[in-house]
Design a protein around this motif. Structure first.
Motif, PDB file in Angstrom:
ATOM      1  N   PRO A 141       0.809  -1.222   0.000  1.00 25.29           N
ATOM      2  CA  PRO A 141       0.000   0.000   0.000  1.00 25.29           C
ATOM      3  C   PRO A 141       0.843   1.274   0.000  1.00 25.29           C
ATOM      4  CG  PRO A 141      -0.884  -1.571   1.574  1.00 25.29           C
ATOM      5  CD  PRO A 141       0.430  -2.123   1.117  1.00 25.29           C
ATOM      6  N   PHE A 142       1.968   1.254   0.737  1.00 23.90           N
ATOM      7  CA  PHE A 142       2.825   2.432   0.784  1.00 23.90           C
ATOM      8  C   PHE A 142       3.433   2.724  -0.587  1.00 23.90           C
ATOM      9  CE2 PHE A 142       7.081   4.347   1.566  1.00 23.90           C
ATOM     10  CZ  PHE A 142       6.649   5.559   2.094  1.00 23.90           C
ATOM     11  N   ILE A 143       3.908   1.699  -1.261  1.00 23.81           N
ATOM     12  CA  ILE A 143       4.487   1.898  -2.592  1.00 23.81           C
ATOM     13  C   ILE A 143       3.426   2.407  -3.560  1.00 23.81           C
ATOM     14  CG2 ILE A 143       5.450   0.683  -4.588  1.00 23.81           C
ATOM     15  CD1 ILE A 143       7.058  -1.015  -2.634  1.00 23.81           C
ATOM     16  N   ARG A 144       2.218   1.904  -3.454  1.00 27.16           N
ATOM     17  CA  ARG A 144       1.145   2.394  -4.332  1.00 27.16           C
ATOM     18  C   ARG A 144       0.848   3.869  -4.049  1.00 27.16           C
ATOM     19  NH1 ARG A 144      -0.869  -1.543  -7.394  1.00 27.16           N
ATOM     20  NH2 ARG A 144      -1.027  -3.695  -6.626  1.00 27.16           N
ATOM     21  N   ARG A 145       0.904   4.266  -2.778  1.00 26.97           N
ATOM     22  CA  ARG A 145       0.687   5.683  -2.454  1.00 26.97           C
ATOM     23  C   ARG A 145       1.822   6.545  -3.017  1.00 26.97           C
ATOM     24  NH1 ARG A 145      -0.748   3.368   2.570  1.00 26.97           N
ATOM     25  NH2 ARG A 145       1.133   4.119   3.638  1.00 26.97           N
ATOM     26  N   CYS A 146       3.041   6.055  -2.895  1.00 31.27           N
ATOM     27  CA  CYS A 146       4.189   6.800  -3.424  1.00 31.27           C
ATOM     28  C   CYS A 146       4.102   6.952  -4.935  1.00 31.27           C
ATOM     29  CB  CYS A 146       5.493   6.081  -3.054  1.00 31.27           C
ATOM     30  SG  CYS A 146       5.931   6.173  -1.300  1.00 31.27           S
ATOM     31  N   ALA A 147       3.560   5.939  -5.605  1.00 35.33           N
ATOM     32  CA  ALA A 147       3.470   5.963  -7.064  1.00 35.33           C
ATOM     33  C   ALA A 147       2.571   7.084  -7.572  1.00 35.33           C
ATOM     34  CB  ALA A 147       2.962   4.613  -7.571  1.00 35.33           C
ATOM     35  N   GLU A 148       1.724   7.601  -6.693  1.00 35.31           N
ATOM     36  CA  GLU A 148       0.800   8.662  -7.090  1.00 35.31           C
ATOM     37  C   GLU A 148       1.379  10.056  -6.880  1.00 35.31           C
ATOM     38  OE1 GLU A 148      -2.632   7.911  -4.723  1.00 35.31           O
ATOM     39  OE2 GLU A 148      -3.233   6.103  -5.862  1.00 35.31           O
ATOM     40  N   LYS A 149       2.593  10.142  -6.317  1.00 33.39           N
ATOM     41  CA  LYS A 149       3.158  11.443  -5.964  1.00 33.39           C
ATOM     42  C   LYS A 149       4.103  11.936  -7.064  1.00 33.39           C
ATOM     43  CE  LYS A 149       2.872  10.177  -1.094  1.00 33.39           C
ATOM     44  NZ  LYS A 149       1.591  10.856  -0.861  1.00 33.39           N
ATOM     45  N   PRO A 150       3.842  13.106  -7.624  1.00 31.54           N
ATOM     46  CA  PRO A 150       4.728  13.636  -8.663  1.00 31.54           C
ATOM     47  C   PRO A 150       6.107  13.969  -8.088  1.00 31.54           C
ATOM     48  CG  PRO A 150       3.166  15.313  -7.950  1.00 31.54           C
ATOM     49  CD  PRO A 150       2.738  14.020  -7.298  1.00 31.54           C
ATOM     50  N   GLY A 151       7.125  13.834  -8.909  1.00 33.17           N
ATOM     51  CA  GLY A 151       8.469  14.170  -8.475  1.00 33.17           C
ATOM     52  C   GLY A 151       9.156  13.098  -7.662  1.00 33.17           C
ATOM     53  N   LEU A 152       8.487  11.987  -7.417  1.00 33.97           N
ATOM     54  CA  LEU A 152       9.037  10.888  -6.625  1.00 33.97           C
ATOM     55  C   LEU A 152       8.901   9.601  -7.432  1.00 33.97           C
ATOM     56  CD1 LEU A 152      10.060   9.555  -3.956  1.00 33.97           C
ATOM     57  CD2 LEU A 152       7.658   9.490  -3.217  1.00 33.97           C
ATOM     58  N   ARG A 153       9.965   8.834  -7.500  1.00 34.34           N
ATOM     59  CA  ARG A 153       9.900   7.553  -8.200  1.00 34.34           C
ATOM     60  C   ARG A 153      10.592   6.489  -7.366  1.00 34.34           C
ATOM     61  NH1 ARG A 153       8.563   6.046 -13.310  1.00 34.34           N
ATOM     62  NH2 ARG A 153       9.288   4.009 -14.011  1.00 34.34           N
ATOM     63  N   VAL A 154       9.836   5.495  -6.930  1.00 32.20           N
ATOM     64  CA  VAL A 154      10.406   4.371  -6.187  1.00 32.20           C
ATOM     65  C   VAL A 154      11.192   3.503  -7.153  1.00 32.20           C
ATOM     66  CG1 VAL A 154       9.885   2.283  -4.889  1.00 32.20           C
ATOM     67  CG2 VAL A 154       8.630   4.387  -4.407  1.00 32.20           C
ATOM     68  N   ARG A 155      12.461   3.236  -6.782  1.00 27.22           N
ATOM     69  CA  ARG A 155      13.345   2.442  -7.628  1.00 27.22           C
ATOM     70  C   ARG A 155      13.692   1.084  -7.015  1.00 27.22           C
ATOM     71  NH1 ARG A 155      17.056   5.008 -10.835  1.00 27.22           N
ATOM     72  NH2 ARG A 155      17.783   2.868 -11.242  1.00 27.22           N
ATOM     73  N   GLY A 156      13.200   0.831  -5.793  1.00 30.00           N
ATOM     74  CA  GLY A 156      13.525  -0.449  -5.178  1.00 30.00           C
ATOM     75  C   GLY A 156      13.358  -0.404  -3.679  1.00 30.00           C
ATOM     76  N   LEU A 157      14.053  -1.320  -3.012  1.00 33.87           N
ATOM     77  CA  LEU A 157      13.921  -1.500  -1.563  1.00 33.87           C
ATOM     78  C   LEU A 157      15.277  -1.424  -0.879  1.00 33.87           C
ATOM     79  CD1 LEU A 157      11.557  -4.626  -1.579  1.00 33.87           C
ATOM     80  CD2 LEU A 157      10.883  -2.211  -1.561  1.00 33.87           C
ATOM     81  N   MET A 158      15.256  -1.043   0.407  1.00 39.07           N
ATOM     82  CA  MET A 158      16.449  -1.025   1.245  1.00 39.07           C
ATOM     83  C   MET A 158      16.099  -1.623   2.602  1.00 39.07           C
ATOM     84  SD  MET A 158      18.082   0.636   4.004  1.00 39.07           S
ATOM     85  CE  MET A 158      18.021   2.413   4.191  1.00 39.07           C
ATOM     86  N   ALA A 159      17.037  -2.350   3.188  1.00 34.58           N
ATOM     87  CA  ALA A 159      16.812  -2.894   4.525  1.00 34.58           C
ATOM     88  C   ALA A 159      18.132  -3.000   5.275  1.00 34.58           C
ATOM     89  CB  ALA A 159      16.150  -4.274   4.452  1.00 34.58           C
ATOM     90  N   ILE A 160      18.063  -2.768   6.582  1.00 35.24           N
ATOM     91  CA  ILE A 160      19.205  -2.945   7.485  1.00 35.24           C
ATOM     92  C   ILE A 160      18.860  -4.088   8.416  1.00 35.24           C
ATOM     93  CG2 ILE A 160      20.646  -1.865   9.245  1.00 35.24           C
ATOM     94  CD1 ILE A 160      19.857   0.854   8.014  1.00 35.24           C
ATOM     95  N   MET A 161      19.701  -5.116   8.430  1.00 39.27           N
ATOM     96  CA  MET A 161      19.394  -6.318   9.187  1.00 39.27           C
ATOM     97  C   MET A 161      19.840  -6.212  10.655  1.00 39.27           C
ATOM     98  SD  MET A 161      17.924  -7.808   6.839  1.00 39.27           S
ATOM     99  CE  MET A 161      17.798  -7.747   5.057  1.00 39.27           C
ATOM    100  N   PRO A 162      19.289  -7.071  11.509  1.00 38.03           N
ATOM    101  CA  PRO A 162      19.748  -7.107  12.898  1.00 38.03           C
ATOM    102  C   PRO A 162      21.216  -7.502  12.971  1.00 38.03           C
ATOM    103  CG  PRO A 162      17.703  -8.355  12.606  1.00 38.03           C
ATOM    104  CD  PRO A 162      18.205  -8.027  11.244  1.00 38.03           C
ATOM    105  N   ILE A 163      21.890  -7.012  13.993  1.00 40.39           N
ATOM    106  CA  ILE A 163      23.275  -7.425  14.231  1.00 40.39           C
ATOM    107  C   ILE A 163      23.252  -8.823  14.836  1.00 40.39           C
ATOM    108  CG2 ILE A 163      25.378  -6.932  15.537  1.00 40.39           C
ATOM    109  CD1 ILE A 163      24.574  -3.969  15.426  1.00 40.39           C
ATOM    110  N   ALA A 164      24.034  -9.722  14.262  1.00 43.00           N
ATOM    111  CA  ALA A 164      24.025 -11.107  14.730  1.00 43.00           C
ATOM    112  C   ALA A 164      25.433 -11.685  14.673  1.00 43.00           C
ATOM    113  CB  ALA A 164      23.081 -11.952  13.873  1.00 43.00           C
ATOM    114  N   ALA A 165      25.810 -12.398  15.724  1.00 42.21           N
ATOM    115  CA  ALA A 165      27.114 -13.062  15.734  1.00 42.21           C
ATOM    116  C   ALA A 165      27.144 -14.187  14.712  1.00 42.21           C
ATOM    117  CB  ALA A 165      27.410 -13.600  17.140  1.00 42.21           C
ATOM    118  N   ASP A 166      26.012 -14.859  14.554  1.00 41.08           N
ATOM    119  CA  ASP A 166      25.879 -15.936  13.574  1.00 41.08           C
ATOM    120  C   ASP A 166      25.159 -15.382  12.353  1.00 41.08           C
ATOM    121  OD1 ASP A 166      25.519 -18.198  12.090  1.00 41.08           O
ATOM    122  OD2 ASP A 166      24.133 -19.170  13.504  1.00 41.08           O
ATOM    123  N   LEU A 167      25.876 -15.215  11.259  1.00 38.50           N
ATOM    124  CA  LEU A 167      25.286 -14.610  10.072  1.00 38.50           C
ATOM    125  C   LEU A 167      24.177 -15.453   9.466  1.00 38.50           C
ATOM    126  CD1 LEU A 167      28.415 -13.082   8.305  1.00 38.50           C
ATOM    127  CD2 LEU A 167      26.706 -11.942   9.727  1.00 38.50           C
TER     128      LEU A 167
END
Length: 214
Positions: A141-167
């Protein structure tokens, strides 16, 4: 850091990332430049890194004019709405789009400047309360809302993972992110180009590359 050490580090990590990401067609390194001098950043550029990520608007603005002009600069840190005006025509992408108010402000400032700002939607894939990002339930739903906004173009996703001793403990999160990335890309949402999946930091970037980070 001296030039020789820097060049050796860049060559080593470029090779490791290339090997890990080969099944997906390769991945580009985004070098986080927090606390590093403009001189060091420019040395890294000369050694082959073309994309840098800046965490803080104030730090970026204090040295952006000292950077090599051919550098590609992304804003990767949490972005306050009142700081958008400073970077709207100074960075090539905002990687930390995580709320409607920020999307509205980017759209407003970009439209006023006569440009289109590419952005990545930050996803809180591990549901960590101390981190920003859109939850999985509201992602589409958020990406669909962003798609309606002029001057903004979603190009993908970003994420920061939890810190873990065991990858291996964070591998499922990377895999889930790749799944979302592919599903959203296949939906072919209007005004959205799902072609960048930004994930993985120094400690877990090899796992990220193995699981499909671009």
């Amino acid at each position: 850091m001296d030039r020789e050490t820097l060049e050796a580090n860049i060559a080593l990590w470029s090779e490791r990332i290339a090997e890990a990401s080969a099944p997906w067609g390769g991945a580009q390194i985004c070098a986080v430049t927090k606390t590093q001098s403009a001189e060091t950043v420019n040395m890294a550029h000369a050694a082959g890194l073309s994309l840098i990520g800046e965490n803080r608007v104030q730090e970026l603005m204090s040295r952006i004019d000292q950077f090599d002009p051919d550098l590609h600069i992304h804003l990767i840190g949490s972005l306050q709405t009142n700081k958008v005006k400073y970077i709207i025509n100074r960075v090539e992408m905002i990687q930390s789009l995580d709320r409607d108010a920020l999307a509205d402000e980017i759209s407003r400032r970009a439209t006023a400047a006569g440009l289109e700002m590419p952005a990545l939607v930050q996803v809180n894939i591990a549901r960590e309360p101390q981190k920003g990002g859109i939850g999985e339930d509201d992602l589409l739903p958020f990406i669909r809302r962003c798609a309606e906004k002029p001057g903004l173009r979603v190009r993908g996703l970003m994420a920061i993972m939890p810190i873990a001793a065991d990858l291996e403990a964070v591998r499922p999160y990377f895999r889930r992110m790749r799944g979302w990335f592919e599903r959203l890309r296949d939906m072919d949402i209007d005004n959205t180009s799902m072609d960048i999946l930004s994930m993985g930091m120094s400690s877990d970037c090899i796992v990220a590359a193995q699981e499909g980070a671009t």
